[in-house]
Motif scaffolding. Structure first.
Motif, mmCIF file in Angstrom:
data_model
loop_
_atom_site.group_PDB
_atom_site.id
_atom_site.type_symbol
_atom_site.label_atom_id
_atom_site.label_comp_id
_atom_site.label_asym_id
_atom_site.label_seq_id
_atom_site.Cartn_x
_atom_site.Cartn_y
_atom_site.Cartn_z
ATOM 1 N N ALA A 1 1.066 -1.157 0.140
ATOM 2 C CA ALA A 1 -0.357 -0.299 0.312
ATOM 3 C C ALA A 1 0.341 0.818 0.152
ATOM 4 C CB ALA A 1 -1.198 -0.416 1.295
ATOM 5 N N THR A 2 1.936 1.376 0.843
ATOM 6 C CA THR A 2 2.432 2.301 0.443
ATOM 7 C C THR A 2 3.221 3.179 -0.627
ATOM 8 O OG1 THR A 2 3.317 1.818 3.224
ATOM 9 C CG2 THR A 2 4.609 3.301 1.960
ATOM 10 N N GLU A 3 3.194 1.679 -1.012
ATOM 11 C CA GLU A 3 4.535 1.923 -2.205
ATOM 12 C C GLU A 3 3.365 2.255 -3.854
ATOM 13 O OE1 GLU A 3 5.157 -0.650 -0.738
ATOM 14 O OE2 GLU A 3 7.326 -0.680 -0.555
ATOM 15 N N ILE A 4 2.370 1.777 -3.685
ATOM 16 C CA ILE A 4 1.390 1.962 -4.320
ATOM 17 C C ILE A 4 0.889 3.640 -3.978
ATOM 18 C CG2 ILE A 4 -0.867 2.051 -4.678
ATOM 19 C CD1 ILE A 4 -0.466 -1.216 -4.309
ATOM 20 N N GLU A 5 0.514 4.177 -3.352
ATOM 21 C CA GLU A 5 0.504 5.791 -2.530
ATOM 22 C C GLU A 5 0.846 6.436 -3.580
ATOM 23 O OE1 GLU A 5 -0.063 6.632 1.545
ATOM 24 O OE2 GLU A 5 -1.187 5.178 1.915
ATOM 25 N N VAL A 6 1.702 6.304 -3.755
ATOM 26 C CA VAL A 6 3.425 7.502 -5.238
ATOM 27 C C VAL A 6 3.639 6.468 -5.979
ATOM 28 C CG1 VAL A 6 4.302 8.449 -2.933
ATOM 29 C CG2 VAL A 6 5.143 6.269 -3.404
ATOM 30 N N LEU A 7 2.512 5.536 -7.314
ATOM 31 C CA LEU A 7 2.253 5.524 -8.149
ATOM 32 C C LEU A 7 2.525 5.463 -9.137
ATOM 33 C CD1 LEU A 7 3.380 2.442 -9.352
ATOM 34 C CD2 LEU A 7 0.634 1.929 -9.402
ATOM 35 N N SER A 8 2.169 6.807 -9.360
ATOM 36 C CA SER A 8 1.910 7.394 -10.146
ATOM 37 C C SER A 8 3.425 7.916 -11.615
ATOM 38 C CB SER A 8 1.031 8.632 -10.400
ATOM 39 O OG SER A 8 1.386 10.071 -10.968
ATOM 40 N N GLY A 9 3.534 7.570 -12.788
ATOM 41 C CA GLY A 9 4.844 7.188 -13.314
ATOM 42 C C GLY A 9 6.282 6.530 -12.701
ATOM 43 N N LYS A 10 5.436 5.369 -12.276
ATOM 44 C CA LYS A 10 6.198 4.215 -11.850
ATOM 45 C C LYS A 10 6.112 3.297 -12.749
ATOM 46 C CE LYS A 10 8.132 7.290 -7.820
ATOM 47 N NZ LYS A 10 7.837 7.269 -6.579
ATOM 48 N N VAL A 11 6.754 2.455 -12.131
ATOM 49 C CA VAL A 11 6.459 0.586 -12.481
ATOM 50 C C VAL A 11 6.543 0.298 -10.906
ATOM 51 C CG1 VAL A 11 7.028 -0.871 -14.105
ATOM 52 C CG2 VAL A 11 7.286 1.128 -15.007
ATOM 53 N N LEU A 12 5.763 -0.838 -10.805
ATOM 54 C CA LEU A 12 5.490 -1.484 -9.270
ATOM 55 C C LEU A 12 5.549 -2.974 -10.164
ATOM 56 C CD1 LEU A 12 5.836 -1.499 -6.537
ATOM 57 C CD2 LEU A 12 3.474 -1.286 -6.681
ATOM 58 N N ILE A 13 6.510 -4.280 -9.516
ATOM 59 C CA ILE A 13 6.744 -5.116 -9.967
ATOM 60 C C ILE A 13 6.374 -6.110 -8.405
ATOM 61 C CG2 ILE A 13 7.833 -6.995 -10.802
ATOM 62 C CD1 ILE A 13 9.724 -4.075 -12.968
ATOM 63 N N LEU A 14 5.176 -6.478 -8.772
ATOM 64 C CA LEU A 14 4.854 -7.323 -7.492
ATOM 65 C C LEU A 14 5.452 -8.954 -7.550
ATOM 66 C CD1 LEU A 14 1.736 -6.026 -6.373
ATOM 67 C CD2 LEU A 14 4.064 -5.381 -5.335
ATOM 68 N N GLU A 15 6.059 -9.417 -6.739
ATOM 69 C CA GLU A 15 5.808 -10.931 -7.137
ATOM 70 C C GLU A 15 5.758 -11.421 -5.562
ATOM 71 O OE1 GLU A 15 9.572 -12.478 -8.859
ATOM 72 O OE2 GLU A 15 9.864 -10.541 -8.944
ATOM 73 N N PRO A 16 5.145 -12.425 -5.181
ATOM 74 C CA PRO A 16 5.556 -12.870 -3.563
ATOM 75 C C PRO A 16 7.153 -12.758 -2.335
ATOM 76 C CG PRO A 16 4.326 -14.778 -5.024
ATOM 77 C CD PRO A 16 4.702 -13.218 -5.861
ATOM 78 N N GLY A 17 6.895 -11.913 -1.823
ATOM 79 C CA GLY A 17 8.546 -11.807 -0.798
ATOM 80 C C GLY A 17 9.062 -10.826 -1.934
ATOM 81 N N ARG A 18 8.293 -9.951 -2.538
ATOM 82 C CA ARG A 18 9.545 -9.146 -3.496
ATOM 83 C C ARG A 18 9.079 -8.154 -3.651
ATOM 84 N NH1 ARG A 18 13.997 -10.311 -7.775
ATOM 85 N NH2 ARG A 18 15.141 -8.066 -7.913
ATOM 86 N N ILE A 19 10.325 -6.909 -3.666
ATOM 87 C CA ILE A 19 8.736 -5.743 -4.410
ATOM 88 C C ILE A 19 9.732 -4.786 -5.185
ATOM 89 C CG2 ILE A 19 6.991 -3.767 -3.946
ATOM 90 C CD1 ILE A 19 6.223 -4.934 -1.731
ATOM 91 N N ARG A 20 9.374 -4.121 -6.584
ATOM 92 C CA ARG A 20 10.896 -3.998 -7.246
ATOM 93 C C ARG A 20 10.164 -2.718 -7.517
ATOM 94 N NH1 ARG A 20 12.965 -7.686 -11.904
ATOM 95 N NH2 ARG A 20 11.797 -8.477 -11.183
ATOM 96 N N VAL A 21 10.821 -0.831 -7.308
ATOM 97 C CA VAL A 21 9.723 0.293 -7.828
ATOM 98 C C VAL A 21 11.016 0.375 -9.015
ATOM 99 C CG1 VAL A 21 9.404 2.544 -7.792
ATOM 100 C CG2 VAL A 21 8.780 0.347 -6.225
ATOM 101 N N ARG A 22 10.102 0.821 -10.214
ATOM 102 C CA ARG A 22 11.008 1.451 -11.295
ATOM 103 C C ARG A 22 10.192 2.697 -11.642
ATOM 104 N NH1 ARG A 22 12.154 -3.348 -15.454
ATOM 105 N NH2 ARG A 22 13.355 -4.816 -14.050
ATOM 106 N N LYS A 23 11.062 4.017 -11.920
ATOM 107 C CA LYS A 23 11.038 5.125 -12.273
ATOM 108 C C LYS A 23 11.046 5.130 -13.567
ATOM 109 C CE LYS A 23 13.044 7.138 -7.637
ATOM 110 N NZ LYS A 23 13.145 7.474 -6.811
ATOM 111 N N LYS A 24 10.001 6.702 -14.279
ATOM 112 C CA LYS A 24 10.057 6.464 -15.264
ATOM 113 C C LYS A 24 10.490 7.585 -15.707
ATOM 114 C CE LYS A 24 5.043 4.298 -16.091
ATOM 115 N NZ LYS A 24 4.129 4.219 -16.676
#
Length: 93
Positions: free
Chosen positions: A70-93
């Protein structure tokens, strides 16, 4: 996409629709993880699951991953969030 009448749409068309409707795009399609290609304002969540699962299990997994992120998704605009069990990655565009 099919339920919205966009079956067969290209990735670029799907992303343009997400921007036009101010939506967050959630997909299993790893093409959407390319932050250089999809550099607009719509947020993208790419869900990576290692095995084929039934749709209800897939949806439950997505809900769980999104709840945990939820915290990462709140600031998702303009980003790619890659979710997999046990891991979260955020890529800025």
């Amino acid at each position: 996409i099919a339920t919205l009448g966009h079956a067969g749409a290209s990735d670029d068309q799907v992303y343009a629709r997400a921007i036009a409707t101010d939506a967050v795009l959630i997909s299993r399609d790893l093409d959407f993880a390319d932050a250089r290609r999809f550099s607009g304002t719509a947020g993208i969540i790419v869900v990576r699951l290692r095995s084929r699962i039934r749709i209800l299990e897939f949806l439950a997994t997505i809900v769980s991953l999104i709840s945990d992120s939820a915290t990462e998704i709140e600031v998702l605009s303009g980003k790619v969030l890659i979710l997999e069990p046990g891991r979260i990655r955020v890529r800025k565009k």
